[in-house]
Write a protein that holds these residues in place. Sequence first.
Motif: not given
Ligand SMILES: O=C(O)C1=C[C@@H](OP(=O)(O)O)[C@@H](O)[C@H](O)C1
Length: 181
Positions: A84-86, A62-64, A140-142, A121-123, A38-40, A19-21
């Motif tokens: 974004g989550g990553g 995408f990360r760049q 991995q991310r914790t 929408t989340r590839p 940031t995604d937007h 729910g970040k957005t």
């Molecule tokens: O967790 C991730 O790696 C990602 C989260 C997405 O954003 P949200 O966290 O807003 O869904 C988006 O940046 C992309 O699909 C990758």
Amino acid sequence: MSSLLQGVNLYLIGMMGVGKTTVGRLLAKELGYGFVDTDHVIAQATGKSINQLFAQEGEAGFRQLESDVLSQVCAFTKLTIATGGGIVLRRENWGYLHHGLIVWLDAPVELIYSRLAEDTTRPLLEDVDPQGKLRSLLEQRTPLYSQADLHITEREGDTPEDIAKRILEGIPGILKKAVSH
Ligand SMILES: O=C(O)C1=C[C@@H](OP(=O)(O)O)[C@@H](O)[C@H](O)C1
Ligand SMILES: Nc1ncnc2c1ncn2[C@@H]1O[C@H](COP(=O)(O)OP(=O)(O)O)[C@@H](O)[C@H]1O
Ligand SMILES: [Mg+2]
């Protein structure tokens, strides 16, 4: 609260679907801050969806773009920024995130999955086992998310408003910590 913050930016981090957005937009309103996702910004700037970018540029491309946007955004003040989550994956991003206060929105995988089960929408969730994928990404991310200044754990039934309120209640404590160090 916004005078206490003195314009310092709030960065929301955490897994997709926490729910970040949604919460970020509410928080910005409460604080009289601007809101940036940031995604937007990436989608607007490139004219492509996140799915298209992952397909055409790969995750690395995408990360760049994500790092480029973060580096630009952190030059401004009075913003709530939904990332974004990553975003936590690249070390260089932490230099930007630490310009502001970092809030980790955390939720159990089951809750995240229930929110995103129908989402396309989340590839990264286009997987034969999306729940297993969420579990391994979270594992991995914790250690990275744990570097946030404030950790908010969501429970089933918490509304975005409840979560925004808990963040606002947590801010004075982390500001004090920043001053005493
Ligand atoms: O967790 C991730 O790696 C990602 C989260 C997405 O954003 P949200 O966290 O807003 O869904 C988006 O940046 C992309 O699909 C990758
Ligand atoms: N507290 C909540 N309770 C129920 N649904 C939520 C909550 N927060 C977000 N959602 C829903 O979950 C989905 C993902 O939310 P979003 O804000 O896009 O998360 P993120 O930006 O962290 O990926 C959206 O459909 C949103 O409406
Ligand atoms: Mg988002």
